[in-house]
Design a protein around this motif. Structure first.
Motif, PDB file in Angstrom:
ATOM      1  N   SER A 107       0.814  -1.216   0.000  1.00 62.26           N
ATOM      2  CA  SER A 107       0.000   0.000   0.000  1.00 62.26           C
ATOM      3  C   SER A 107       0.847   1.266   0.000  1.00 62.26           C
ATOM      4  CB  SER A 107      -0.938   0.021   1.220  1.00 62.26           C
ATOM      5  OG  SER A 107      -1.818  -1.081   1.183  1.00 62.26           O
ATOM      6  N   GLY A 108       2.162   1.093  -0.067  1.00 57.63           N
ATOM      7  CA  GLY A 108       3.040   2.255  -0.201  1.00 57.63           C
ATOM      8  C   GLY A 108       3.540   2.858   1.093  1.00 57.63           C
ATOM      9  N   SER A 109       2.993   2.450   2.227  1.00 56.36           N
ATOM     10  CA  SER A 109       3.428   3.013   3.506  1.00 56.36           C
ATOM     11  C   SER A 109       3.098   2.031   4.625  1.00 56.36           C
ATOM     12  CB  SER A 109       2.735   4.355   3.775  1.00 56.36           C
ATOM     13  OG  SER A 109       1.329   4.179   3.864  1.00 56.36           O
ATOM     14  N   VAL A 110       3.751   2.221   5.768  1.00 59.53           N
ATOM     15  CA  VAL A 110       3.494   1.374   6.933  1.00 59.53           C
ATOM     16  C   VAL A 110       2.342   1.957   7.729  1.00 59.53           C
ATOM     17  CG1 VAL A 110       4.452   0.407   9.059  1.00 59.53           C
ATOM     18  CG2 VAL A 110       5.912   0.678   7.044  1.00 59.53           C
ATOM     19  N   ASP A 111       1.278   1.200   7.856  1.00 65.46           N
ATOM     20  CA  ASP A 111       0.092   1.627   8.609  1.00 65.46           C
ATOM     21  C   ASP A 111      -0.608   0.370   9.109  1.00 65.46           C
ATOM     22  OD1 ASP A 111      -2.361   2.501   9.566  1.00 65.46           O
ATOM     23  OD2 ASP A 111      -2.631   3.995   7.980  1.00 65.46           O
ATOM     24  N   PRO A 112      -0.246  -0.108  10.300  1.00 65.46           N
ATOM     25  CA  PRO A 112      -0.775  -1.391  10.780  1.00 65.46           C
ATOM     26  C   PRO A 112      -2.285  -1.417  10.949  1.00 65.46           C
ATOM     27  CG  PRO A 112       0.468  -0.268  12.510  1.00 65.46           C
ATOM     28  CD  PRO A 112       0.739   0.466  11.239  1.00 65.46           C
ATOM     29  N   VAL A 113      -2.874  -0.303  11.351  1.00 69.53           N
ATOM     30  CA  VAL A 113      -4.332  -0.274  11.532  1.00 69.53           C
ATOM     31  C   VAL A 113      -5.031  -0.472  10.197  1.00 69.53           C
ATOM     32  CG1 VAL A 113      -6.308   1.109  12.255  1.00 69.53           C
ATOM     33  CG2 VAL A 113      -4.205   1.151  13.603  1.00 69.53           C
ATOM     34  N   ARG A 114      -4.548   0.222   9.172  1.00 71.71           N
ATOM     35  CA  ARG A 114      -5.124   0.050   7.826  1.00 71.71           C
ATOM     36  C   ARG A 114      -4.936  -1.380   7.340  1.00 71.71           C
ATOM     37  NH1 ARG A 114      -1.272   2.575   4.061  1.00 71.71           N
ATOM     38  NH2 ARG A 114      -0.260   0.595   4.599  1.00 71.71           N
TER      39      ARG A 114
END
Length: 363
Positions: free
Chosen positions: A116-123
């Motif tokens: 997804s292009g970035s680190v975002d654990p919640v997403r």
């Protein structure tokens, strides 16, 4: 055998963690080549230091640990519930496991591209959980059609209908089946569906080596999600697990201590899984072998005997039982008996964690 399915988005460290866990287990492994459809499967021994102590005490010829099967299920993607990325096949693999280990990326590395292009654990968690929920909803809707017809004449169908409607409402509200508030009878009625979001879940927050002891802000986000989802969190580092593979046992201890942690990811995951599923371990020991056995909490002595052999349960007379700590402290069963620490337990005895047992039975 307990089966735990490892799931997550692509490139979160899922397969790296799986390969390291299986290699670190130093046990018989049944590894199947990975491809886009078939999952990797590894059978690993459950680390338990109590086995060695009991084996030394009994001068056992063999030590047999209990085992856990880890299933590395190929990365799910958005749209998996509709078949994207061969998602239907992957979701079917998840239905066959007892618990889900959801690996979540909590590290930054420019060399490893996030889908997804970035680190975002919640997403990331929301993407996976949504696909699991959509798959469950589709299955519930199909079941509802048939159950509504049967409910006109069947009391069991009426009870199942009420349970299905609860599940449908919860999933449509963005909750998991675990949060639907089903009672024991309702859970049993819909158990045949093998709902993905009803399975006990552990979030494995995959961090860098530097964050293994302390975690980071991303791990805290995962903990907040898990608290709402009746799930547990284990902080692991696929990077560290891969390094442990090359070390001796003493070197592993030193390395983990240098990072400020007492155990590796395999022990942490298995311990969390056992707690989540309410599992207990009891032991049998003697000159032939020392062995660990897994049961569920609340199991009575005859049923525990049946785990070893069905004849033991059918002909159960009594169980001679001593707590692991008492046996090791006294140094022998004979001394433990002299001190009154070995008990004779009957059919109503509930086996406790760490019990060392000898079953008496009629053939």
């Amino acid at each position: 055998m307990l089966r735990a399915g490892i799931v997550g988005l692509p490139n979160v460290g899922k397969s790296t963690l799986f390969n390291a866990l299986v290699a670190n287990a130093k046990a018989e492994a049944a590894n199947f080549p990975f491809c886009t459809i078939e999952p990797n499967v590894g059978v690993v021994a459950v680390p338990d230091q109590r086995l060695e102590a009991l084996s030394n005490l009994s001068s056992s010829a063999a030590v047999v640990p209990t085992r856990v099967e880890f299933v590395d299920i190929a990365g799910l993607v958005e749209g998996a519930s509709k078949g994207e990325g061969l998602g239907n096949q992957f979701l079917a693999n998840i239905r066959e496991v007892d618990a889900i280990v959801h690996v979540v990326r909590c590290f930054d590395d420019d060399d490893i591209i996030h889908v997804s292009g970035s680190v975002d654990p919640v997403r990331d968690i929301e993407v996976i959980n949504l696909e699991l929920a959509l798959s469950d909803l589709a299955q519930i809707e199909r079941r509802l059609d048939r159950t509504r017809k049967n409910a006109r004449t069947s009391k069991d169908a009426q009870l199942e209908l009420a349970a299905l409607e609860k599940l449908s409402a919860a999933l449509n509200e963005g909750k998991s089946a675990r949060q639907a508030g089903l009672d024991a009878e309702e859970s049993q009625l819909v158990g045949i569906l093998g709902l993905l979001t009803s399975k006990p879940a552990i979030y494995a927050a995959n961090v860098s080596e530097d964050d293994l002891a302390t975690g980071n802000s991303w791990v805290e986000q995962v903990r907040q999600v898990a608290a709402q989802d009746q799930a547990q969190v284990v902080v692991v580092s696929a990077q560290v697990e891969s390094e442990l593979v090359e070390l001796s046992e003493s070197e592993r201890v030193d390395f983990l201590n240098s990072l400020g942690v007492e155990e590796g990811g395999l022990q942490s995951l298995i311990r969390a899984t056992y707690e989540l599923l309410g599992l207990r371990t009891f032991f049998t020991t003697g000159p032939k072998e020392t062995r660990a056995w897994t049961i569920t909490a609340g199991t009575r002595a005859p049923q525990a005997a049946g785990v070893i052999h069905s004849d033991f349960e059918r002909g159960f007379i009594r169980a001679e039982t001593v707590a692991y700590e008492d046996l090791v402290a006294t140094g022998s069963t004979t001394t433990a008996k002299e001190k009154g620490l070995v008990r004779s337990e009957g059919k109503e005895y509930v086996v406790q964690e760490g019990d060392v047992m000898l079953f008496r039975f009629n053939v």
